[in-house]
Design a protein around this motif. Structure first.
Motif, short mmCIF file in Angstrom:
data_model
loop_
_atom_site.label_atom_id
_atom_site.label_comp_id
_atom_site.label_asym_id
_atom_site.label_seq_id
_atom_site.Cartn_x
_atom_site.Cartn_y
_atom_site.Cartn_z
N HIS A 228 -2.08 4.34 4.08
CA HIS A 228 -2.87 3.54 3.13
C HIS A 228 -1.95 2.76 2.19
O HIS A 228 -2.18 1.57 1.93
N LEU A 229 -0.90 3.41 1.72
CA LEU A 229 0.09 2.73 0.88
C LEU A 229 0.71 1.55 1.62
O LEU A 229 0.80 0.44 1.09
N LEU A 230 1.16 1.81 2.84
CA LEU A 230 1.82 0.76 3.62
C LEU A 230 0.88 -0.42 3.87
O LEU A 230 1.29 -1.58 3.75
N LYS A 231 -0.36 -0.12 4.21
CA LYS A 231 -1.34 -1.18 4.48
C LYS A 231 -1.45 -2.13 3.29
O LYS A 231 -1.45 -3.35 3.45
N HIS A 232 -1.55 -1.59 2.09
CA HIS A 232 -1.74 -2.44 0.91
C HIS A 232 -0.44 -3.13 0.50
O HIS A 232 -0.48 -4.24 -0.05
N ILE A 233 0.69 -2.49 0.75
CA ILE A 233 1.96 -3.15 0.44
C ILE A 233 2.15 -4.37 1.34
O ILE A 233 2.63 -5.42 0.90
N MET A 234 1.75 -4.25 2.60
CA MET A 234 1.86 -5.38 3.52
C MET A 234 0.87 -6.49 3.16
O MET A 234 1.07 -7.64 3.52
N GLY A 235 -0.21 -6.13 2.44
CA GLY A 235 -1.23 -7.09 2.09
C GLY A 235 -1.10 -7.59 0.66
O GLY A 235 -0.09 -8.14 0.26
N HIS A 236 -2.14 -7.33 -0.13
CA HIS A 236 -2.17 -7.85 -1.51
C HIS A 236 -1.19 -7.12 -2.42
O HIS A 236 -0.82 -7.64 -3.47
N GLY A 237 -0.79 -5.93 -2.04
CA GLY A 237 0.09 -5.15 -2.90
C GLY A 237 -0.57 -3.85 -3.32
O GLY A 237 -1.75 -3.60 -3.04
N VAL A 238 0.17 -3.01 -4.01
CA VAL A 238 -0.35 -1.71 -4.43
C VAL A 238 0.33 -1.31 -5.72
O VAL A 238 1.43 -1.77 -6.03
N GLY A 239 -0.33 -0.49 -6.52
CA GLY A 239 0.19 -0.12 -7.83
C GLY A 239 0.80 1.26 -7.87
O GLY A 239 0.86 1.97 -6.86
N LEU A 240 1.22 1.66 -9.05
CA LEU A 240 1.93 2.92 -9.23
C LEU A 240 1.03 4.14 -9.03
O LEU A 240 1.51 5.21 -8.69
N ARG A 241 -0.28 3.98 -9.24
CA ARG A 241 -1.17 5.14 -9.09
C ARG A 241 -1.09 5.72 -7.69
O ARG A 241 -1.09 6.95 -7.50
N ALA A 352 8.43 -1.54 8.82
CA ALA A 352 7.38 -1.11 9.75
C ALA A 352 7.06 -2.26 10.69
O ALA A 352 5.97 -2.83 10.67
N ARG A 353 8.03 -2.61 11.53
CA ARG A 353 7.94 -3.83 12.33
C ARG A 353 6.71 -3.86 13.25
O ARG A 353 5.99 -4.85 13.30
N LYS A 354 6.46 -2.77 13.97
CA LYS A 354 5.34 -2.78 14.92
C LYS A 354 4.01 -2.91 14.19
O LYS A 354 3.14 -3.69 14.61
N GLU A 355 3.83 -2.15 13.12
CA GLU A 355 2.58 -2.22 12.38
C GLU A 355 2.41 -3.60 11.75
O GLU A 355 1.30 -4.15 11.72
N ALA A 356 3.50 -4.18 11.28
CA ALA A 356 3.45 -5.52 10.70
C ALA A 356 3.04 -6.55 11.76
O ALA A 356 2.24 -7.46 11.49
N PHE A 357 3.58 -6.40 12.98
CA PHE A 357 3.25 -7.34 14.05
C PHE A 357 1.75 -7.29 14.37
O PHE A 357 1.08 -8.33 14.43
N TRP A 358 1.22 -6.08 14.55
CA TRP A 358 -0.19 -5.95 14.93
C TRP A 358 -1.11 -6.32 13.77
O TRP A 358 -2.22 -6.82 13.99
N THR A 359 -0.66 -6.11 12.55
CA THR A 359 -1.45 -6.54 11.40
C THR A 359 -1.55 -8.06 11.36
O THR A 359 -2.61 -8.63 11.09
N SER A 360 -0.44 -8.73 11.68
CA SER A 360 -0.45 -10.21 11.69
C SER A 360 -1.39 -10.72 12.78
O SER A 360 -2.14 -11.69 12.56
N ILE A 361 -1.37 -10.09 13.96
CA ILE A 361 -2.27 -10.50 15.05
C ILE A 361 -3.72 -10.32 14.62
O ILE A 361 -4.59 -11.19 14.83
N LYS A 362 -3.99 -9.18 13.97
CA LYS A 362 -5.35 -8.88 13.50
C LYS A 362 -5.83 -9.92 12.48
O LYS A 362 -6.97 -10.38 12.53
#
Length: 369
Positions: A228-241, A352-362
């Protein structure tokens, strides 16, 4: 990345509040009234004002902020507590509603993670996320809440979203949010193998009977929070909480799972390199002991780009410059989502190269619809 004295003070307060101990770094103090106001605003933007408030309890009296700001901070902590009590009360009634119809959803993140804290009611809450193991269960849950007067909205990822008794609630049929399609079988196997456990929900109003909720098992929970952390970091971002949640989860769940099995899962899902960077952040900035981590590997230091993503955007990147407004047209929000991913692509590809690739395709496919 060099941190300002205000950010150094905030991290010092967070470490003190997370672990209920004396501050380990007093070098940023004393602060001026203006600097204290900045620290408070940072804590609010990062949705960690309650944790930092606990840190103030361990700060020497001569270093505390002035009375005006202390009153504001106490009032903010009280609001956080009251919202958590409302949230727990809603979860209680929601589970009773679902149980009455033979449904047994799994509570994800949020109030389930709050139980990992010494003071659960001071962890700032967001919405309620419920997981249903089948589409049929999710369809039935949607019917139940529609009959209760809720207007459900379908989200792009297949989830349902609605508001009930003053709280935002989402229903999910996917437990682990990975974009890589080749992991589907692996993830299903993990869910079947590790499953879920029951735990009491803490912090309910005294007038209500405590409710027992189903949550992911320790290993699944750590994987869920990490992804979940990684998903949001790759997207809009994530906070300290969310990083605080991860630190408390590792701390509280130590001894409840096999570190070797979790390491193998991180490798299989492509999270290994990212996890090493995540652990570096947790130890360097939030004071988590290395012995409480499943891996001993560490990077030399936290990535400056990761620090920038976290500190710039605040809670789920809502203060960053690529966050789309709810009032915008659907195509504009899609564009903002893609632009935020594009902005963070360097970090995503590095860790996280593979997850980043598939996220971009999505995202590309989603923008074409």
């Amino acid at each position: 990345m060099t941190l300002s004295s205000e950010y150094m003070a905030l991290f010092s307060l967070l470490r003190a509040g997370l672990w209920e101990r004396e501050p380990d770094d007093l070098s940023p103090f004393p602060l001026t009234d203006d600097e204290w106001r900045d620290v408070y605003q940072m804590a609010v933007r990062q949705t960690v004002a309650g944790i930092a408030y606990r840190g103030l309890h361990h700060l020497p009296d001569v270093l505390l902020p002035g009375d005006d700001l202390m009153i504001r901070w106490v009032a903010q902590a009280e609001r956080i507590e009251q919202k958590n009590k409302l949230m727990n009360s809603v979860i209680n009634r929601l589970y009773q509603q679902m149980d009455h119809h033979g449904l047994h959803p799994v509570l994800l993140k949020g109030q389930g993670v709050a139980t990992f804290y010494e003071y659960p009611l001071l962890r700032e809450c967001g919405d309620i996320d419920l997981y249903f193991s089948t589409k049929e269960e999710m369809r039935k849950a949607a019917e139940i809440m529609s009959q209760a007067g809720c207007r459900l909205e379908g989200l792009p990822d297949g989830s349902d979203c609605y508001r009930w008794q003053g709280v935002e609630i989402e229903h999910h049929v996917r437990l682990l949010d990975f974009s890589n399609p080749w992991l589907k079988g692996c993830l299903s196997t993990l869910v079947a193998k590790y499953g879920f456990i029951d735990q009491p929900l803490t912090g309910n109003p005294s007038t209500e009977s405590p409710v027992t909720v189903s949550v992911p098992s320790p290993l699944l929970n750590l994987l869920l929070l990490n992804a979940h952390l990684l998903k949001h970091i790759m997207g809009h971002g994530v906070g300290l909480r969310q990083f605080c949640d991860m630190a408390r989860a590792y701390h509280r769940l130590q001894g409840c799972y096999s570190p070797e099995e979790l390491e193998a899962v991180y490798k299989r899902t492509g999270l290994m390199k990212w996890s090493v960077q995540l652990h570096t952040f947790l130890t360097e900035h939030l004071g988590l002991h290395r012995a409480e981590l499943p891996l001993m590997d560490m990077d030399a230091c936290t990535s400056p780009e990761l620090l920038h993503i976290v500190l710039e955007g605040g809670n789920f990147g809502q203060y960053g410059d690529t966050k789309g407004k709810v009032s915008q047209a659907k195509w504009e929000r899609k564009l903002h989502t893609f632009l935020s991913f594009w902005k963070h692509r360097g970090f995503s590809n590095a860790y996280a190269r593979k997850e980043a690739f598939w996220t971009s395709i999505k995202l590309i496919i989603g923008n074409l619809k």
